[in-house]
Motif scaffolding. Sequence first.
Motif: not given
Length: 944
Positions: A697-723
């Motif tokens: 199930s790799f295709e479509g995952s965050l890994w496949s897009k080059g989004i590593l755990p450090l990068d995924s914090i930005q997704i949480l920022d965007d959803a909360r509307g705050q850093t």
Amino acid sequence: MNEHPSPQQHASAPAFHVIRRNGSVTPFDQNKIAIAVTKAFLAVEGQGAAGSRRVHEGVEQVTEQVVSALTRRVDSDRALHIEDIQDQVELALMRGEHHKVARAYVLYREERARARREEVAAKAEGETAPSLKVRAADGSLQPLDERRLQALVDEAVAGLDGASAEPVLTEARRNLYDGITQDELSLASIMAARTLVEQEPNYAFVSARLLLDRLRREALTFISGHEDQATQAEMGSRYAEYFQAYVKRGIELDLLDPELSRFDVKRIADAIKPERDLNFQFLGLQTLYDRYFLHSEGTRFELPQAFFMRVAMGLALREIDRESKVIEFYNLLSSFDFMASTPTLFNSGTQRAQLSSCFLTTVPDDLDGIFKSIKDNALLAKYSGGLGNDWTRVRGLGAHIKGTNGESQGVVPFLKVANDTAIAVNQGGKRKGAVCAYLETWHIDIEEFLDLRKNTGDDRRRTHDMNTANWVPDLFMQRVEEDGVWTLFSPDETPDLHDLTGKKFAERYAYYEDKAKRGEMTVYKEVRATDLWRRMLTMLFETGHPWVTFKDPCNLRSPQQHIGVVHSSNLCTEITLNTSDTEVAVCNLGSVNLANHIHNGALDHEQLKRTVTTAMRMLDNVIDVNYYTIPEARNSNMKHRPVGLGLMGFQDAINILRLPYASDAAVQFADESMEAISYHAISASADLAAERGRYPSFEGSLWSKGILPLDSIQILDDARGQTVEVDRSSKLDWASLRTKVMQQGMRNSNTMAIAPTATISNICGVAQSIEPAYQNLFVKSNMSGDFTVVNEHLVRDLKARGLWDAVMISDLKYFDGSVGSIDRVPDDLKAIYATAFEIDSSWLIEAAARRQKWIDQAQSLNLYIANPNGKKLDQLYRLAWQRGLKTTYYLRSRSATHVEKSTLKGTDGKLNAVSAGSLGAAAPEPIRMPMACSIEDPTCEACQ
């Protein structure tokens, strides 16, 4: 006034007897206690205080406490050893807060003990001790082999600073008697060494080595079919031969997988390193003996290096160059650089190789599905799995049931059944079945869910053995922050909320709130968000449950959000994997021993890379050789191939580095060490993908897009509307690793999770997981018994400054293992060796936040508060959410009363279960761990 009270002042003396040091038995005379106590007072106060009221009352108080304690401990038909009486005097002085007198008494006892040893040694030169007889297994009596006993103890203390044979032999001989059995003889030396652990931590290794002699005799006799024993030195040439016979016998007994015989067993046996048997401390070896080593009708025939090699062989079954990989895996395990989880250690290489640690399920809203889920729990728990159940879909109390036109009784009655099932299926007696139930905060039954662990109310609506956890959406925390209204719903009327996260959840939730206000919902309730939040924290403090875990960070930072939803965590709150009706999430765990990777004052990155690379291969192999008890677990594990590499020994590592836990430097080290583990784990998984193929199930995952755990914090920022307030700096070359991952893919959907490691850290002799030190001197209890634990790093530093002595030991016991109140301990050591309740828990959260940025799953994070109140809890758990943590685990609070003090010179653990009549009087009560919930909860060990 006389120097001591007259006999008339203590006329009601108990009628038991006293065993003197020379073996004679005399009637108990409590006046001698009063005399000894008076002398101790006068040694401190001076002879001029002989007539003072203070001394008189102090002597009276201490003497009465001692007599009362002794009267409770024995009856008239029993005898106490003189040492046990003196232990009680020492204890009473400490309880009475006569600190200086207690110190004087301790020093006096030490001086007298030293003088007696010298006297015994002098006499031994010119006298021949009477020959004792040992009773063999067939009942025959044979002379005690003094030479072998001496050689055995000499071998046990060899190479250990601060340990010597003399005190072990002296204490052991005190407990010998004519006609003693071979087992009791072994126990006498083991017990003797264990009484010395509080004085010198290296005696934990001595007692383990003495236990090894017993294990060798048991195993070698079973394998050979006749009485057999060997010293550690002799095992250097015998281990290989023994191992080959062990494999053959294990297969004959249907305990080992017959496939093991198809390995080149001789080559593997020759790779065994017998000297690694010496690396165990007693707690670790005793734990292995009780619960891990293979046995036939209670007789253990698996020695430690055979155990590690058996686990390694089981993990290498599908390898091409099997023998080479077995040896590589064995070397990693037996060195304690990495340790696989308990189910893997239990079952690898056996005929039922259920090696996975954690299973997550979601329970559907129908009777067939509910009871299938409970049956699945039983099947998964049978082979040592720990369970996390999502119950949010089950309709709430008062909801309509179409099939019967009746009303639902809600989720609680089904939780009661699940609770009782966990107790019934106890994993073959190895440990209790363990399960955690999760419920989202908007569920109409959430208030009843909060009460499940209370000891009051209708017991039919209580689950006293099941763990519980809140699955909290970000929207609820935002409503708490703004002091808004929160609406509770029944999931049969809001079915899509279960699968929605972030902004989509918030939008749909608002839609249902509007619908309820229009009167278009049947079952709902409005509450003040802060009131519900306060009640959640109140129940957490009062009962230890439900734990607080956060739904949105778990989902928005999940690499697998393209193919499912994380509906709960697991038993220990570190696993965050998708679940559905067709997929039971499975995670396969193991932990890096961080302390073993500190060299020359720094983290050894090259060694860490080697460890992580091999460990990831072992964890990936678990997925393929695993025995799956239900098809939904196999389906999920093969499709996503998640593993959870964690760490243990963090406290030991910062002790070695001389960093206080409550410091920016320790937080920075948490960041650095987790970044390195993360980097090498992700890289290793990408290399395995190049060798073995990507997970399906790799295709479509965050890994496949080059989004590593450090990068995924930005997704949480965007959803909360705050850093999310966390440092995002890095030191390693993450850009090239992103490219590598996108090009090669990943072998595993998830790679990291920090489990509690309560048991495997015991095996390795380090602090569990990321925990701060609980105490620097205490007695630890688990399913194998009670064990004295001393912080060896503290002892090392105190010795270096000339501060480690009997008085320091007495002070540590008096102050519950804390150095903070001991005046002569320097401030720098007080900071480094501050214990869990002396550290502001915000430091634990800051360190955890730094780790969380690198981890694709979560971490088991316990929080400690010495004097909790509502404001502190509110601030602490809000901080955890603000820092972007995915989950929290237990809240630990100190008890209101002091723990029982003791000299710890008694017996503890299962191997010491020998009658007091043969091996001395009963032991004093040990220092216990004071808290609302146990530090090492045996129900949590499925993650270890």
